[in-house]
Write an enzyme that holds these catalytic residues in place. Structure first.
Site, PDB file in Angstrom:
ATOM      1  N   HIS A 161       0.830  -1.205   0.000  1.00 50.35           N
ATOM      2  CA  HIS A 161       0.000   0.000   0.000  1.00 50.35           C
ATOM      3  C   HIS A 161       0.872   1.267   0.000  1.00 50.35           C
ATOM      4  CE1 HIS A 161      -3.678   2.321   0.765  1.00 50.35           C
ATOM      5  NE2 HIS A 161      -2.872   3.102   1.471  1.00 50.35           N
ATOM      6  N   HIS A 177       3.184   6.173  -1.916  1.00 47.41           N
ATOM      7  CA  HIS A 177       3.851   7.334  -1.315  1.00 47.41           C
ATOM      8  C   HIS A 177       5.367   7.287  -1.454  1.00 47.41           C
ATOM      9  CE1 HIS A 177       0.101   8.756   0.451  1.00 47.41           C
ATOM     10  NE2 HIS A 177      -0.136   7.515   0.837  1.00 47.41           N
ATOM     11  N   LYS A 223      -4.325  10.749  -8.379  1.00 40.79           N
ATOM     12  CA  LYS A 223      -4.107  11.010  -6.951  1.00 40.79           C
ATOM     13  C   LYS A 223      -4.135  12.531  -6.829  1.00 40.79           C
ATOM     14  CE  LYS A 223      -2.389   9.423  -2.864  1.00 40.79           C
ATOM     15  NZ  LYS A 223      -2.757   8.259  -2.085  1.00 40.79           N
TER      16      LYS A 223
END
Length: 290
Positions: A161, A177, A223
């Site tokens: 994730h 990220h 995003k």
């Protein structure tokens, strides 16, 4: 370590120590170059329609040979193709992939950053002093598979994730990220950088900033705002988020720290005994050219 409006000084001190120990952090302008270009526009909730304020990639140059020559980056990059993009699709873990997970953990555990993080966690009675047991603890936090979606099998883990990124219902981009994954996916033309998001009254970030708010799409899913550390090593990110995760039992922990010249809100959400998500939010930047 629940949310407080003030700066957590103890954690700031520790993270600055880790920052100084992060010898594998790449140098902006020398090891990589950024092209920040335009300011990203507003994207409506649930929409994948974003104005492109950056015609060129975010990374105009990365010294990939240097990345490959550093053990922690090299073993990290080997993990990035081990996952199904979509949540709800069960992950199949091969013996080879488990070996890659193990190699990555071995590599980061040899760094000063992770040694200091381990020492701190042992002193706070959150981690076992034995290195093998600590490695197992890290595996459970980052690599143990769990259900992110109710349907289907075990489809996700903290590492996937946070560092790789996932999609939900083929409509929404979640996680993602990490700057190395961003660079590699951008090189493959899967990522389209749309522009930067300004912070507070500072209108333009600097191209040697180590934390940036970005807008981008990955395989056409947008995003609207993703914050990433840029140039930092994988061990630094693993250390920071592991410490926050283990120092709090809250489902969502949000802590404000001053690291180097940045004021950040670090967010860590738990999924049982594992990390559900973790990311920085850039609050302010006292940039001074050094």
């Amino acid at each position: 370590m629940a949310r407080s409006q003030g700066v957590n000084q103890d954690l700031s001190n520790l993270l600055n120590e880790l920052w100084k120990l992060d010898v594998n952090r790449l140098k902006p302008g020398r090891d990589y170059r950024l092209g920040l270009q335009g300011k990203a526009g507003y994207v409506a909730q649930g929409s994948n329609d974003a104005r492109d304020s950056a015609k060129l990639p975010l990374f105009s140059f990365v010294n990939e040979a240097k990345l490959r020559s550093i053990k922690t980056y090299n073993s990290f990059m080997n993990l990035l193709d081990n996952y199904e993009m979509s949540t709800g699709s069960p992950e199949t873990v091969t013996a080879e992939e488990l070996a890659e997970d193990s190699n990555f953990l071995d590599a980061i555990l040899q760094t000063s950053v992770m040694k200091r993080a381990h020492e701190y966690l042992v002193s706070k009675h959150q981690s076992p002093s034995d290195l093998k047991s600590f490695k197992n603890q890290l595996f459970d936090i980052w690599f143990r598979l769990y259900h992110r979606e109710r349907s289907g099998g075990e489809d996700s883990c903290g590492f996937e994730h946070v560092f790789v990124g996932e999609t939900r219902d083929s409509k929404e981009l979640i996680g993602f990220h990490n700057w190395v994954q961003f660079y590699l996916q951008e090189k493959l033309k899967n990522v389209d950088y749309k522009g930067y998001k300004a912070v507070g009254n500072k209108n333009t970030p600097d191209e040697d900033d180590h934390v940036l708010n970005l807008q981008f799409s990955w395989k056409d899913l947008v995003k609207p705002l993703g914050t990433s550390f840029i140039g930092v090593s994988p061990e630094f990110e693993v250390a920071v988020y592991t410490i926050i995760f283990l120092m709090s039992n809250d489902k969502k922990t949000s802590v404000i720290v001053n690291v180097d010249e940045y004021q950040l809100e670090l967010v860590v959400c738990r999924h049982g005994h594992a990390i559900g998500t973790s990311y920085p939010k850039l609050l302010s930047n006292n940039h001074q050219h050094r």
